[in-house]
Structure formats: structure tokens, C-alpha cells
Design a protein around this motif. Structure first.
Motif, PDB file in Angstrom:
ATOM      1  N   VAL A   1       7.551  11.896   2.201  1.00 56.01           N
ATOM      2  CA  VAL A   1       8.747  12.427   1.302  1.00 56.01           C
ATOM      3  C   VAL A   1       9.916  11.533   2.106  1.00 56.01           C
ATOM      4  CG1 VAL A   1      10.380  14.003   0.331  1.00 56.01           C
ATOM      5  CG2 VAL A   1       7.835  14.291   0.313  1.00 56.01           C
ATOM      6  N   GLY A   2      10.454  10.732   1.359  1.00 55.37           N
ATOM      7  CA  GLY A   2      11.915  10.132   1.845  1.00 55.37           C
ATOM      8  C   GLY A   2      11.336   8.904   3.028  1.00 55.37           C
ATOM      9  N   ALA A   3      10.241   8.675   3.009  1.00 57.41           N
ATOM     10  CA  ALA A   3      10.131   7.546   4.040  1.00 57.41           C
ATOM     11  C   ALA A   3      10.107   6.305   3.152  1.00 57.41           C
ATOM     12  CB  ALA A   3       8.297   7.641   4.354  1.00 57.41           C
ATOM     13  N   SER A   4      10.390   5.134   3.940  1.00 58.63           N
ATOM     14  CA  SER A   4      10.386   4.003   3.306  1.00 58.63           C
ATOM     15  C   SER A   4       9.039   3.397   2.814  1.00 58.63           C
ATOM     16  CB  SER A   4      11.224   2.864   4.013  1.00 58.63           C
ATOM     17  OG  SER A   4      10.349   2.430   5.074  1.00 58.63           O
ATOM     18  N   LEU A   5       8.817   2.437   1.992  1.00 61.50           N
ATOM     19  CA  LEU A   5       7.366   2.103   1.762  1.00 61.50           C
ATOM     20  C   LEU A   5       6.965   1.483   2.720  1.00 61.50           C
ATOM     21  CD1 LEU A   5       5.183   1.910  -0.089  1.00 61.50           C
ATOM     22  CD2 LEU A   5       6.245  -0.263  -1.128  1.00 61.50           C
ATOM     23  N   SER A   6       7.710   0.503   3.691  1.00 59.81           N
ATOM     24  CA  SER A   6       7.224  -0.177   4.760  1.00 59.81           C
ATOM     25  C   SER A   6       6.801   0.937   5.946  1.00 59.81           C
ATOM     26  CB  SER A   6       8.141  -1.004   5.389  1.00 59.81           C
ATOM     27  OG  SER A   6       9.115  -0.253   5.745  1.00 59.81           O
ATOM     28  N   ASP A   7       7.621   1.956   6.021  1.00 54.93           N
ATOM     29  CA  ASP A   7       7.090   3.223   6.904  1.00 54.93           C
ATOM     30  C   ASP A   7       5.505   3.587   6.583  1.00 54.93           C
ATOM     31  OD1 ASP A   7       9.172   2.927   8.743  1.00 54.93           O
ATOM     32  OD2 ASP A   7      10.422   4.754   7.865  1.00 54.93           O
ATOM     33  N   VAL A   8       5.370   3.994   5.209  1.00 57.99           N
ATOM     34  CA  VAL A   8       4.408   4.476   4.750  1.00 57.99           C
ATOM     35  C   VAL A   8       3.199   3.478   5.024  1.00 57.99           C
ATOM     36  CG1 VAL A   8       3.016   5.034   2.451  1.00 57.99           C
ATOM     37  CG2 VAL A   8       5.557   5.828   2.894  1.00 57.99           C
ATOM     38  N   PHE A   9       3.338   2.335   4.920  1.00 56.90           N
ATOM     39  CA  PHE A   9       2.199   1.404   5.092  1.00 56.90           C
ATOM     40  C   PHE A   9       1.885   1.292   6.625  1.00 56.90           C
ATOM     41  CE2 PHE A   9       3.191  -1.178   0.957  1.00 56.90           C
ATOM     42  CZ  PHE A   9       2.157  -0.214   0.272  1.00 56.90           C
ATOM     43  N   PHE A  10       3.038   1.221   7.460  1.00 53.52           N
ATOM     44  CA  PHE A  10       2.825   0.906   8.811  1.00 53.52           C
ATOM     45  C   PHE A  10       2.179   2.303   9.332  1.00 53.52           C
ATOM     46  CE2 PHE A  10       4.913   1.151  13.234  1.00 53.52           C
ATOM     47  CZ  PHE A  10       4.165   0.282  13.746  1.00 53.52           C
ATOM     48  N   ASN A  11       2.417   3.471   8.837  1.00 53.04           N
ATOM     49  CA  ASN A  11       2.139   4.582   9.610  1.00 53.04           C
ATOM     50  C   ASN A  11       0.484   4.856   9.135  1.00 53.04           C
ATOM     51  OD1 ASN A  11       3.761   5.449  11.587  1.00 53.04           O
ATOM     52  ND2 ASN A  11       5.214   5.825   9.899  1.00 53.04           N
ATOM     53  N   ASN A  12       0.108   4.451   7.906  1.00 55.61           N
ATOM     54  CA  ASN A  12      -1.158   4.486   7.683  1.00 55.61           C
ATOM     55  C   ASN A  12      -2.200   3.547   7.826  1.00 55.61           C
ATOM     56  OD1 ASN A  12      -1.004   7.500   6.089  1.00 55.61           O
ATOM     57  ND2 ASN A  12       0.859   6.686   5.641  1.00 55.61           N
ATOM     58  N   HIS A  13      -1.711   2.616   8.502  1.00 51.85           N
ATOM     59  CA  HIS A  13      -2.415   1.372   8.617  1.00 51.85           C
ATOM     60  C   HIS A  13      -3.625   2.085   9.790  1.00 51.85           C
ATOM     61  CE1 HIS A  13      -3.916  -2.602  10.388  1.00 51.85           C
ATOM     62  NE2 HIS A  13      -3.325  -2.898   9.211  1.00 51.85           N
ATOM     63  N   PRO A  14      -4.918   1.501   9.336  1.00 51.87           N
ATOM     64  CA  PRO A  14      -5.923   2.199  10.236  1.00 51.87           C
ATOM     65  C   PRO A  14      -6.130   1.667  11.689  1.00 51.87           C
ATOM     66  CG  PRO A  14      -6.930   0.471   8.987  1.00 51.87           C
ATOM     67  CD  PRO A  14      -5.360   0.603   8.424  1.00 51.87           C
ATOM     68  N   ASP A  15      -5.484   0.469  12.091  1.00 52.36           N
ATOM     69  CA  ASP A  15      -5.496  -0.141  13.427  1.00 52.36           C
ATOM     70  C   ASP A  15      -4.148   0.542  14.152  1.00 52.36           C
ATOM     71  OD1 ASP A  15      -7.570  -1.579  13.008  1.00 52.36           O
ATOM     72  OD2 ASP A  15      -6.684  -3.315  12.530  1.00 52.36           O
ATOM     73  N   ALA A  16      -4.196   0.519  15.434  1.00 56.91           N
ATOM     74  CA  ALA A  16      -2.804   0.839  16.179  1.00 56.91           C
ATOM     75  C   ALA A  16      -1.835  -0.196  16.019  1.00 56.91           C
ATOM     76  CB  ALA A  16      -3.165   0.838  17.546  1.00 56.91           C
ATOM     77  N   GLY A  17      -0.987   0.205  15.554  1.00 57.77           N
ATOM     78  CA  GLY A  17       0.305  -0.690  15.179  1.00 57.77           C
ATOM     79  C   GLY A  17       1.501  -0.598  16.290  1.00 57.77           C
TER      80      GLY A  17
END
Length: 129
Positions: free
Chosen positions: A13-29
Motif C-alpha cells: 500500500v502506498g508503494a510506487s510501482l517501481s518499488d513493488v517490482f524492485f522489492n518483489n524481484h527474485p534476484d538480489a537487487g
């Protein structure tokens, strides 16, 4: 509500779409500045390297110590469009977990520019034997 807004609501909730994608990426980012300093991490990176406050602000070369990696990383920042995005041409390099244990990984880099600064978007995938 759009599909993207629904995804953002479900995942943060309240996260930007880019944050959602970055934080749910399966590789360490990791997002790394041109001097090698880690400025942002995702959840997968935290499982390998520790909490954000223990790694953000530190240099990537504290975690990936291979000399060839250091040279290629510097070359990447000199000319990111010509440098291989997969460091060491798909060969594995060693990195150090937050526990001090070594592990083998493949590192891939993308680049971004923001306010005249160049950043590496670093993806680290552990190689399991």
C-alpha cells in the motif's frame, strides 16, 4: 482501479510501482552509484547481505571481492552501453554473505542516469550446485 494499481495495493500500500517490482524481484537487487556505494537494496538482497542499514552506504566491493569484478565494474561505468551486462561473461564470481560465508553468483548490470549521475542496477543470482 487498473491492474497495476491492484498489484500495488496487494504488494505494498502506498508503494510506487517501481518499488513493488524492485522489492518483489527474485534476484538480489542493488542500486549502486558510480563510486560503488550501495544506495538501495531489495528484499532478496537483504536475505544474502543483511538488513538495509547494514549494507546501504557501503561499497559493493566489500561483498563482491573478485579483482576481475572490480575491473569490469569500473569499465561498466566508463561505458555502460559497450560493457557486457553480465560480468565475467557468465562465469561465476564469489561474494560474501552477511554471515561471512562465501557463495558463488552471477552478476548482471543495467544502467540508469538520474540528475546527471550514473547508477548501476545490479542483479545478483546465487548459483546453487
Amino acid at each position: 482501479m487498473s491492474d497495476l494499481e491492484r498489484i500495488a495495493t496487494i504488494l505494498g500500500v502506498g508503494a510506487s510501482l517501481s518499488d513493488v517490482f524492485f522489492n518483489n524481484h527474485p534476484d538480489a537487487g542493488l542500486i549502486i552509484d558510480s563510486s560503488g556505494v550501495i544506495i538501495k537494496t531489495n528484499v532478496a538482497a537483504q536475505s544474502l547481505f543483511g538488513s538495509p542499514w547494514s549494507i546501504e552506504g557501503r561499497n559493493i566491493h566489500e561483498f563482491v571481492t573478485d579483482a576481475q569484478h572490480l575491473e569490469l565494474f569500473q569499465e561498466f561505468f566508463r561505458d555502460p552501453l559497450r560493457t557486457s551486462r553480465e560480468l565475467v561473461d557468465g562465469q561465476c564470481v564469489e561474494a560474501v554473505r552477511h554471515t561471512g560465508e562465501l557463495f558463488t553468483c552471477v552478476i548482471t548490470l543495467g544502467h540508469a542516469e538520474f540528475e546527471r549521475n550514473r547508477y548501476a542496477i545490479c542483479s545478483i543470482r546465487e548459483r546453487r550446485t
